[in-house]
Write an enzyme that holds these catalytic residues in place. Structure first.
Site, mmCIF file in Angstrom:
data_model
loop_
_atom_site.group_PDB
_atom_site.id
_atom_site.type_symbol
_atom_site.label_atom_id
_atom_site.label_comp_id
_atom_site.label_asym_id
_atom_site.label_seq_id
_atom_site.Cartn_x
_atom_site.Cartn_y
_atom_site.Cartn_z
ATOM 1 N N LYS A 173 -4.504 9.683 0.278
ATOM 2 C CA LYS A 173 -5.376 8.709 -0.386
ATOM 3 C C LYS A 173 -6.718 9.302 -0.788
ATOM 4 O O LYS A 173 -7.372 8.804 -1.698
ATOM 5 C CB LYS A 173 -5.529 7.488 0.493
ATOM 6 C CG LYS A 173 -4.192 6.757 0.604
ATOM 7 C CD LYS A 173 -4.255 5.474 1.358
ATOM 8 C CE LYS A 173 -2.966 4.698 1.238
ATOM 9 N NZ LYS A 173 -1.888 5.220 2.104
HETATM 10 C C1 LIG Z 1 -0.600 4.854 1.959
HETATM 11 C C2 LIG Z 1 0.387 5.776 2.538
HETATM 12 C C3 LIG Z 1 1.730 5.747 2.139
HETATM 13 C C4 LIG Z 1 2.253 4.737 1.148
HETATM 14 O O1 LIG Z 1 1.728 4.923 -0.137
HETATM 15 P P1 LIG Z 1 1.856 3.753 -1.230
HETATM 16 O O2 LIG Z 1 1.075 4.230 -2.386
HETATM 17 O O3 LIG Z 1 1.231 2.528 -0.592
HETATM 18 O O4 LIG Z 1 3.294 3.544 -1.500
HETATM 19 C C5 LIG Z 1 2.590 6.680 2.676
HETATM 20 N N1 LIG Z 1 2.173 7.587 3.588
HETATM 21 C C6 LIG Z 1 0.893 7.626 4.012
HETATM 22 C C7 LIG Z 1 0.505 8.624 5.031
HETATM 23 C C8 LIG Z 1 -0.041 6.739 3.496
HETATM 24 O O5 LIG Z 1 -1.299 6.806 3.913
#
Ligand SMILES: *Cc1c(COP(=O)(O)O)cnc(C)c1O
Length: 466
Positions: free
Chosen positions: A112
């Protein structure tokens, strides 16, 4: 570039407007009016660019006149200069077919950061121009919260209120949020699940009594700018594996459908993608939707991959909109039905459209452990539980041997040390740059899981529009 709502009735906005708005006023999500398209020659010309330059090239068509190319490049250099790896999103090889795209070299060790480090800079840029204040209200199942807080802590004209489900995020994830003591950061632990927290955030966006006084902004992946930033690493990986001449498949550990939707966008822009594999844990609404057309929310089962413990995937609406021929009124009716009953059937057109590019797979706890063990024993890599779900789906995909399959590594293994140690006997160590997390002071408040309690807290503590 103009941005329109998936529900067809909110006013169109430019890129700066869509970045600050989050959810559209008709309850829909903003999407670009059309997908920009690169030719094979354009894509070939991107080979070898440093990540920040590639990011500027991929994103400029979406940003339009909101930023000059020079300014956008300054922002991508600032955002990606904070990553601990020169390649920003390095690609590793597991075996002849399986690859790993490491997206966790940012400040909070989750993918993220790739989007949120840029989003924090975009907020500051656009608020500086308008003189307004922004109140970010977000819900997190773990990683969004820490990445968003890191991206906006101490920035002018932005406050952030981050809700997490009490006791349902890992200790590392919680501490990464609660040890940021900047005065514009408030962490709120609520009783309930991530879906409860996310429903409250959605309600705040639609609450006229709140939005008349405050500019409520989003850092969840309902914010278009986040998805846009994620499109870049699909191109980065594709180019390394032979794009535009060779199609590549991606396996994506999925929760809110944001990351994998960015892959869909890359495909619309011309990147040859053989398959997008939507990997879920036992909270498998997306697997049921893509394999059987059944999009119905069950109850959330907590797992070792908490960022995927989601039953309602906001960004799926963006795909359904495209698969509906971009008919906002029809999608609005379909979503109203879903919101009333928590269940809907995809139309035949939606199922067939999705199956052209997407497949899905579900991994239970044992399959997740087995994938962590395989990566460690066969390849010497420690991977986190979310990544393991993607790797399980990648290895089970049955794609021809000559199609490279890239699993997106969405979190650093040291964010989930217990699960990794249980599967491998080896405890991953936190990188030195975050190593003193367990000694730092924490600050958070706890609230009951009711909308009134949360809305009341935010409206008494946030800074009005200005
Ligand atoms: C947020 C997240 C996901 C999922 O991603 P999306 O964009 O919500 O599908 C998967 N793995 C990790 C470690 C995350 O932080």
């Amino acid at each position: 570039m103009d941005y329109i709502s998936t529900r067809g009735s909110a006013p169109a906005l430019d890129f700066a407007g869509a970045t600050l708005a989050g959810l559209a006023s008709d309850g829909g999500l903003y999407v670009p009016r059309e997908w920009p398209r690169f030719s094979a020659a354009d894509i070939a010309g991107f080979a070898g660019l440093p990540y920040a330059e590639l990011a500027q090239r991929i994103m400029q068509p979406f940003v339009g006149d909101s930023l000059t190319p020079e300014r956008l490049l300054e922002l991508t250099r600032a955002a990606y200069g904070r990553f601990a790896h020169q390649a920003v999103t390095p690609l590793k090889q597991f075996d002849e077919q399986q690859w790993l795209l490491e997206l966790f070299h940012g400040p909070t060790l989750a993918f993220k950061d790739v989007a949120l480090q840029l989003l924090g800079l975009l907020f500051e840029e656009f608020l500086g121009r308008s003189g307004q204040n922004l109140t970010i209200v977000g819900a997190t199942s773990g990683d969004t919260g820490s990445a968003a807080i890191d991206a906006v802590a101490g920035r002018a004209k932005v406050d952030i209120f981050m809700l997490h489900p009490k006791g349902r995020v890992s200790e590392v994830q919680r501490r990464q949020m609660t040890t940021v003591l900047a005065p514009n950061v408030t962490n709120i632990a609520i009783e309930g699940t991530f879906d409860d927290a996310q429903a409250m955030v959605k309600r705040i966006f639609n609450d006229g009594a709140v939005t008349s006084r405050f500019n409520i902004g989003a850092v969840n992946s309902i914010n278009w700018a986040r998805l846009m930033a994620q499109v870049v690493y699909y191109f980065a990986a594709g180019l390394q594996l032979g794009a535009p001449h060779r199609p590549v498949a991606f396996s994506v550990p999925t929760g809110n459908f944001g990351d994998v939707f960015a892959g869909y966008v890359a495909a619309q822009m011309g990147l040859p993608i053989a398959r997008l594999i939507v990997a879920t844990n036992v909270n498998d609404i997306l697997h049921r939707a893509l394999s059987q057309g059944d999009y119905s929310a069950g109850t959330v089962t907590p797992t070792a991959a908490p960022s995927m413990d989601i039953q309602v995937s906001s960004n799926f609406e963006r795909l359904l909109f495209d698969l509906n021929g971009r008919d906002g009124a029809a999608l609005s009716a379909q979503m109203a039905g879903f919101e009333a009953t928590k269940a809907m059937q995809l139309t035949n057109a939606q199922r067939e459209g999705a199956s052209a590019l997407f497949t899905s797979a579900r991994a239970d706890a044992e399959e997740m452990d087995a994938a962590i063990r395989w990566a460690w024993e066969a390849c010497g890599e420690l991977i986190d539980p979310h990544t393991a779900i993607g790797l399980h789906a990648a290895r089970a995909s049955g794609l021809p041997r000559d199609v490279p399959v890239v699993t997106l590594a969405t979190a650093h293994p040291a964010k989930f040390p217990e699960a990794v140690e249980a599967a491998t006997g080896t405890r991953p160590v936190l990188p030195a740059r975050v190593g003193d997390l367990f000694e730092r002071e924490e600050r958070l408040i706890e609230l009951p899981g009711t909308y009134e309690a949360v809305a009341d807290y935010v409206t008494t503590h946030a800074v009005p529009k200005g």
